[in-house]
Design a protein around this motif. Sequence first.
Motif, mmCIF file in Angstrom:
data_model
loop_
_atom_site.group_PDB
_atom_site.id
_atom_site.type_symbol
_atom_site.label_atom_id
_atom_site.label_comp_id
_atom_site.label_asym_id
_atom_site.label_seq_id
_atom_site.Cartn_x
_atom_site.Cartn_y
_atom_site.Cartn_z
ATOM 1 N N ALA A 1 -23.741 21.132 14.275
ATOM 2 C CA ALA A 1 -22.572 21.400 15.109
ATOM 3 C C ALA A 1 -22.741 22.736 15.829
ATOM 4 C CB ALA A 1 -21.312 21.426 14.247
ATOM 5 N N PRO A 2 -22.259 22.839 17.060
ATOM 6 C CA PRO A 2 -22.450 24.079 17.830
ATOM 7 C C PRO A 2 -21.640 25.259 17.308
ATOM 8 C CG PRO A 2 -21.078 22.523 19.042
ATOM 9 C CD PRO A 2 -21.601 21.787 17.853
ATOM 10 N N PHE A 3 -20.593 25.010 16.526
ATOM 11 C CA PHE A 3 -19.741 26.115 16.078
ATOM 12 C C PHE A 3 -20.291 26.841 14.851
ATOM 13 C CE2 PHE A 3 -17.986 22.209 14.161
ATOM 14 C CZ PHE A 3 -18.079 22.524 12.814
ATOM 15 N N VAL A 4 -21.362 26.327 14.225
ATOM 16 C CA VAL A 4 -21.911 26.954 13.029
ATOM 17 C C VAL A 4 -22.751 28.157 13.437
ATOM 18 C CG1 VAL A 4 -23.358 26.650 11.001
ATOM 19 C CG2 VAL A 4 -21.922 24.775 11.795
ATOM 20 N N ILE B 1 -11.720 35.260 9.281
ATOM 21 C CA ILE B 1 -10.462 34.506 9.223
ATOM 22 C C ILE B 1 -9.404 35.212 10.067
ATOM 23 C CG2 ILE B 1 -8.617 33.685 7.706
ATOM 24 C CD1 ILE B 1 -10.704 33.514 5.468
ATOM 25 N N PRO B 2 -8.743 34.517 10.986
ATOM 26 C CA PRO B 2 -7.698 35.151 11.806
ATOM 27 C C PRO B 2 -6.592 35.745 10.938
ATOM 28 C CG PRO B 2 -8.282 32.990 12.673
ATOM 29 C CD PRO B 2 -8.963 33.107 11.342
ATOM 30 N N ALA B 3 -6.163 36.934 11.280
ATOM 31 C CA ALA B 3 -5.139 37.625 10.494
ATOM 32 C C ALA B 3 -3.853 36.812 10.403
ATOM 33 C CB ALA B 3 -4.860 38.997 11.110
ATOM 34 N N ALA B 4 -3.544 36.062 11.462
ATOM 35 C CA ALA B 4 -2.300 35.287 11.490
ATOM 36 C C ALA B 4 -2.271 34.199 10.422
ATOM 37 C CB ALA B 4 -2.098 34.663 12.871
ATOM 38 N N SER B 5 -3.444 33.755 9.960
ATOM 39 C CA SER B 5 -3.489 32.684 8.959
ATOM 40 C C SER B 5 -3.664 33.226 7.539
ATOM 41 C CB SER B 5 -4.628 31.714 9.286
ATOM 42 O OG SER B 5 -5.890 32.356 9.129
ATOM 43 N N PHE C 1 -16.422 31.327 -2.184
ATOM 44 C CA PHE C 1 -17.235 31.065 -1.001
ATOM 45 C C PHE C 1 -16.709 29.833 -0.270
ATOM 46 C CE2 PHE C 1 -21.388 32.918 -3.019
ATOM 47 C CZ PHE C 1 -20.966 34.201 -2.720
ATOM 48 N N CYS C 2 -16.509 28.750 -1.020
ATOM 49 C CA CYS C 2 -16.067 27.486 -0.419
ATOM 50 C C CYS C 2 -14.688 27.625 0.217
ATOM 51 C CB CYS C 2 -16.059 26.376 -1.472
ATOM 52 S SG CYS C 2 -17.687 25.985 -2.141
ATOM 53 N N TRP C 3 -13.784 28.291 -0.476
ATOM 54 C CA TRP C 3 -12.416 28.484 0.045
ATOM 55 C C TRP C 3 -12.454 29.189 1.399
ATOM 56 C CZ3 TRP C 3 -9.448 33.397 -1.373
ATOM 57 C CH2 TRP C 3 -8.226 33.448 -0.680
ATOM 58 N N LEU C 4 -13.123 30.333 1.455
ATOM 59 C CA LEU C 4 -13.131 31.130 2.673
ATOM 60 C C LEU C 4 -13.940 30.461 3.778
ATOM 61 C CD1 LEU C 4 -13.630 34.637 1.030
ATOM 62 C CD2 LEU C 4 -11.493 33.664 1.902
ATOM 63 N N LEU D 1 -13.402 26.768 9.112
ATOM 64 C CA LEU D 1 -13.914 25.608 9.838
ATOM 65 C C LEU D 1 -12.800 24.812 10.511
ATOM 66 C CD1 LEU D 1 -16.657 23.904 7.644
ATOM 67 C CD2 LEU D 1 -16.951 25.393 9.606
ATOM 68 N N PRO D 2 -13.073 24.261 11.682
ATOM 69 C CA PRO D 2 -12.115 23.312 12.269
ATOM 70 C C PRO D 2 -11.923 22.128 11.318
ATOM 71 C CG PRO D 2 -13.828 23.937 13.851
ATOM 72 C CD PRO D 2 -14.261 24.476 12.537
ATOM 73 N N ASN D 3 -10.704 21.740 11.075
ATOM 74 C CA ASN D 3 -10.378 20.612 10.202
ATOM 75 C C ASN D 3 -10.855 20.826 8.759
ATOM 76 O OD1 ASN D 3 -9.393 19.162 12.512
ATOM 77 N ND2 ASN D 3 -11.507 18.618 13.015
ATOM 78 N N GLY D 4 -10.956 22.092 8.356
ATOM 79 C CA GLY D 4 -11.405 22.372 6.992
ATOM 80 C C GLY D 4 -10.284 22.686 6.019
ATOM 81 N N ALA D 5 -9.033 22.523 6.447
ATOM 82 C CA ALA D 5 -7.893 22.969 5.642
ATOM 83 C C ALA D 5 -7.819 22.267 4.282
ATOM 84 C CB ALA D 5 -6.593 22.769 6.413
ATOM 85 N N ALA D 6 -8.034 20.956 4.261
ATOM 86 C CA ALA D 6 -7.907 20.204 3.008
ATOM 87 C C ALA D 6 -8.973 20.641 1.999
ATOM 88 C CB ALA D 6 -8.017 18.707 3.273
#
Length: 294
Positions: free
Chosen positions: A58-61, A148-152, A260-263, A268-273
Amino acid sequence: MAQQLSTSTEQQIWHLCQRLEFFANHQPLALQKLAASSTNDNYYIHTQRGHYLLRHYAPFVEGVCRQQELRCQHAAAAVDVAPAPLCLNNHQRMLISEFLTHSRHFDWQLHHGELWQLINKLVSLHRLKVQTPVLDAVLYLQQLKADIPAASWTEGDHADWQRLLAAAEEFVRLPQDIVLCHMDLHSGNILLQQQKLWLIDFEYCQLADSSFDLAALSINLGMSRSEESKMLLYYLEHREQATAALLEKLQLAKQIYSGFCWLWYKNLPNGAAKAQRARDKLRQLLLPPFPLHP
């Protein structure tokens, strides 16, 4: 299969292949999209010259050195731990490896009898000498958090982060057993082909304490305490030098690996779950152990 591909999906896959000189003058016989991971798409390519696995990143990695991945997989293939990598094209973000025909993903419930073989493969990997960076657990956690964005980022996140960071700081003060670690061991990255085990996906392979790979297996395979103890017994039969503070390190490594996995998934996009599942595991591991007796 005829050279004129019959479906749009097959045409798209072959169009992707034709970006690479590796497939020049190949005639496609079978093309199939395999299960995708969070960071890449995987394809099975069968031509008249052989069977191949094509990974398209993926290009975002960011922050992954593909040359390092290639070196590590080459070394692992030389000792029969991994399928051989055949071609890396950084510009097209593709890696071609040998495809393990008639293989299936490792399932702990079905294949726990292969634990001895799995540990043998892990020991072979840990004995390899490959020039790669050494993981600094504290620094890596800080780098993941900084992205990680501060807002989240919530107060609850901060509380978990503080305990996670304390675990990492305690971990690095213990005796270290630095080896070539896979760093992403789960059932999807372990294949069983005619009773022979293989490790795949060396994207995050680097020098680190051996307890991180043991922690990943324990967590991702859902090992019980007795199964984890058996894993350590098998491992130490081959690598006595890993004994120093291993039990203490393993408990901390499981916390850090979950962190590591949590952060990472939180970024990641769509990585919330997946991020939430990793965080739940982290919180479970951070709980003080229950006493054996009242």
